[in-house]
Scaffold this motif. Structure first.
Motif, PDB file in Angstrom:
ATOM      1  N   VAL A  88      52.646  40.982 -47.246  1.00 29.63           N
ATOM      2  CA  VAL A  88      54.046  41.393 -47.311  1.00 29.63           C
ATOM      3  C   VAL A  88      54.702  40.786 -48.543  1.00 29.63           C
ATOM      4  O   VAL A  88      54.514  39.620 -48.867  1.00 29.63           O
ATOM      5  CB  VAL A  88      54.803  40.957 -46.033  1.00 29.63           C
ATOM      6  CG1 VAL A  88      56.293  41.228 -46.165  1.00 29.63           C
ATOM      7  CG2 VAL A  88      54.242  41.674 -44.819  1.00 29.63           C
ATOM      8  N   ASP A 552      64.707  39.246 -49.641  1.00 27.17           N
ATOM      9  CA  ASP A 552      64.841  40.704 -49.667  1.00 27.17           C
ATOM     10  C   ASP A 552      65.381  41.129 -48.309  1.00 27.17           C
ATOM     11  O   ASP A 552      64.642  41.176 -47.317  1.00 27.17           O
ATOM     12  CB  ASP A 552      63.476  41.349 -49.940  1.00 27.17           C
ATOM     13  CG  ASP A 552      63.559  42.863 -50.140  1.00 27.17           C
ATOM     14  OD1 ASP A 552      64.383  43.501 -49.452  1.00 27.17           O
ATOM     15  OD2 ASP A 552      62.804  43.394 -50.965  1.00 27.17           O
ATOM     16  N   ALA A 555      63.614  44.387 -46.687  1.00 26.99           N
ATOM     17  CA  ALA A 555      62.262  44.144 -46.170  1.00 26.99           C
ATOM     18  C   ALA A 555      62.311  43.242 -44.938  1.00 26.99           C
ATOM     19  O   ALA A 555      61.580  43.464 -43.959  1.00 26.99           O
ATOM     20  CB  ALA A 555      61.395  43.522 -47.261  1.00 26.99           C
ATOM     21  N   HIS A 558      63.569  45.181 -41.933  1.00 25.00           N
ATOM     22  CA  HIS A 558      62.529  46.094 -41.442  1.00 25.00           C
ATOM     23  C   HIS A 558      61.533  45.349 -40.550  1.00 25.00           C
ATOM     24  O   HIS A 558      61.168  45.837 -39.466  1.00 25.00           O
ATOM     25  CB  HIS A 558      61.803  46.726 -42.628  1.00 25.00           C
ATOM     26  CG  HIS A 558      60.684  47.645 -42.232  1.00 25.00           C
ATOM     27  ND1 HIS A 558      60.876  48.836 -41.570  1.00 25.00           N
ATOM     28  CD2 HIS A 558      59.325  47.517 -42.397  1.00 25.00           C
ATOM     29  CE1 HIS A 558      59.702  49.422 -41.338  1.00 25.00           C
ATOM     30  NE2 HIS A 558      58.753  48.639 -41.832  1.00 25.00           N
TER      31      HIS A 558
END
Length: 599
Positions: A88, A552, A555, A558
């Motif tokens: 990731v 972020d 991200a 999510h």
């Protein structure tokens, strides 16, 4: 059913003294937290009685955690999300990192995470990713990896898990000598006992430090593969972060292997199973002084005059003046090169090949497609730190030589391949070398020795065939192409007694429990990410998320959404399982066992 708690006194006594014991019924531990006073009882020793009121009392504060582990398929979504974490970008948006952020104590999260990632061969890339994040906030090279970040705690836990055998073969004998035949080593003038001679004590301490230091710097050949891989990553990340500092690549590794591994094991040998009990006060003091010395010697460039003058204790400064700076510094450098390199090297301080093992075994002729007794010949095998050779007889010229750097894997061979026991295989790029040892102990010893000397080979295989290729196909997977990728994951990266049994489902259940306990923090973090993403700036009070790392927001949001959705489904599965268990399982069965004593 009950748990027994023993109380011992190790004070200033030569041996630990048993004070008393208590037994706590398991049924009282089913609460999340339990506190109570118990009268100490005498040790159970037949019909002998003792006055319990003479033993005193003990207050216990016990936390009890019960895991309800569901079948493996229930954890697939959470497990897959966690195992994707090393890939990731940025790593702070990964599920593993988020768990460490929301847990009040990072250690609660680190242990199950490290074990799960280790079990699925994802630990090295994850440590590299979080270490890189750690280095972004490191401004001075001399403070590298000195804090208790997620990266340092993961490395600490990894070394405890995979480094047990390494510590044993490196330090146990010298620790036993120090504990069983102790010499006075106190060099602090304030703490000297009457009749002590500080010069004699300093010589004793110097003897012990020299011996421990020598064992460590000559132990690189025993360092587990996983530790070498992690150290290699840390070394290169540090050099990249501080390109103008030639020493940082060494201090990045020494901050772990010396300061957080060997030095800690020396001062607390019982914690690492090097000794059965905590040492007595005098021995403990000796081990503390040795540990301080090892930390200092292991710190790159630590014996410079400026470093010596920074010692808080004048007596330690005087002690280190007796060490030859260049000799010890070069030994540390050679050792750190060995344990953080991707190429096979000679053991530290040795320029000639080292004989590791030799003996007579049976070798199967390479390339033969048929099974037959005539294919197996008795040969004399010799393993050194540079090569594996076999000879027709001892002291004869070798019939065949395999350079250590060319060995790709060493694994056991299924007995069904040739209907023979105690077989193993050496994979080295050509035809596999199949060897039959005389017994199972000898086979294990050869596999362990070969694995140790090849642990840093850069092109090690990840998969192998546990059976042979005969009559046009692999007996294990039935593949018909001889050079096809193996069907089983290599297991002999480390010696057998460093391999650990990890229950991946249990570790995932623990991670699920930690996420569930911290659901409110997950939701708060999710709100913070949403606020940043929508308004391009903080719209809430900073305290709501100032303690979180959000590089972020999109991200991270999510990943959080995935975590929360998975937790909700797992909550439903747990509730259904508990209802089914309580309603259908017979009381006293394995599914619904009886809790507490049976009268």
């Amino acid at each position: 059913m009950s748990e027994r708690v023993d109380l011992w006194n190790n004070g200033n006594l030569v041996q630990d003294v048993f004070l008393g014991e208590i037994k706590v019924p398991v049924k009282v531990l089913r609460n999340d937290s339990f506190q109570a006073w118990y009268l100490l009882q005498p040790r159970e020793n037949g019909n002998k009685s003792s006055k319990t009121d003479d033993l005193g009392s003990l207050r216990l504060n016990i936390c009890y955690t019960e895991d309800c582990v569901l079948p493996s398929e229930y954890y697939a979504s959470l497990r897959n999300l966690l195992l994707k974490s090393p890939d990731v970008q940025p790593i702070s948006a990964s599920a593993v990192y988020i768990l460490s952020e929301v847990c009040r104590d990072k250690y609660d999260a680190v242990l199950p995470l490290v074990r799960l990632l280790l079990h699925h061969h994802k630990l090295v890339p994850f440590i590299a990713a979080v270490a890189e994040l750690d280095l972004k906030d490191t401004q001075e090279a001399n403070t590298i990896f000195r804090g208790n970040s997620l990266a340092t705690r993961c490395v600490d836990e990894m070394m405890k898990i995979v480094g047990k055998h390494y510590l044993k073969v490196t330090l146990k004998s010298v620790i036993d000598e120090i504990c069983e035949s102790p010499k006075p080593c106190e060099i602090d003038p304030i703490k000297l006992r009457e009749g002590d001679n500080v010069e004699v004590n300093m010589e004793n301490l110097r003897y012990y430090v020299d011996k421990v230091f020598r064992e460590i710097v000559q132990s690189s050949i025993s360092c587990p593969t996983l530790m070498c891989d992690v150290f290699y990553s840390l070394r290169h990340l540090a050099a990249k972060r501080f390109p103008n500092d030639p020493h940082v690549q060494y201090s990045a590794v020494s901050s772990f292997v010396f300061l957080r591994f060997f030095a800690v094991a020396v001062v607390s040998p019982h914690t690492f199973h090097l000794r059965p009990h905590h040492p007595d006060a005098q021995t403990s003091r000796t081990l503390t002084l040795i540990s301080k010395a090892i930390q200092t010697l292991g710190s790159w460039g630590s014996l410079t005059k400026s470093k010596l003058s920074s010692f808080k204790e004048t007596f330690m400064c005087e002690f280190f003046k007796t060490f030859q700076e260049e000799k010890f510094t070069e030994s540390v450098k050679k050792f750190l090169d060995d344990v953080s390199s991707t190429e096979s090297k000679e053991p530290s301080g040795l320029s000639e090949p080292v004989h590791l093992k030799e003996g007579e075994m049976y070798k199967r002729a390479q390339g033969r497609t048929r099974i037959g007794k005539k294919n197996f010949k008795k040969r004399w095998f010799c393993l050194t730190s540079r090569e594996l050779t076999y000879h027709k007889q001892q002291d004869k010229e070798p019939l065949f030589t395999i350079p250590i750097k060319n060995i790709l894997a060493v694994e056991k061979l299924d007995e069904s391949s040739f209907n023979k026991k105690n077989m193993f295989q050496v994979l080295h790029g050509e035809k596999p070398l199949y060897i039959q040892a005389n017994n199972c102990v000898e086979a294990s010893e050869w596999i362990e020795a070969l694995c140790r000397v090849t642990r840093c080979n850069q092109k090690r295989l990840s998969f192998y065939h546990p059976s042979a290729f005969l009559n046009g196909n692999w007996l294990c997977c039935k593949a018909t192409i001889e050079n096809t990728v193996g069907c089983a994951r290599c297991t002999a990266d480390v010696p057998a007694d460093t391999q650990i049994e990890i229950d991946g489902d249990r570790e995932t259940e623990r991670i699920y429990s930690l996420f569930t306990i911290n659901m409110s923090k997950l939701q708060k973090l999710e709100e913070a990410c949403g606020s940043i993403a929508v308004y391009q700036g903080p719209r809430k009070e900073p305290d709501d998320y100032s303690n979180f790392t959000i590089e972020d927001s999109v991200a991270t949001f999510h990943t959080l959404k995935q975590i929360i959705d998975i937790l909700e489904k797992l909550n439903e599965s747990h509730e259904k399982y508990q209802k089914k268990r309580s309603s259908s399982a017979k009381y006293g069965s394995e599914e619904n066992p009886i809790v507490g004593k049976v009268s």
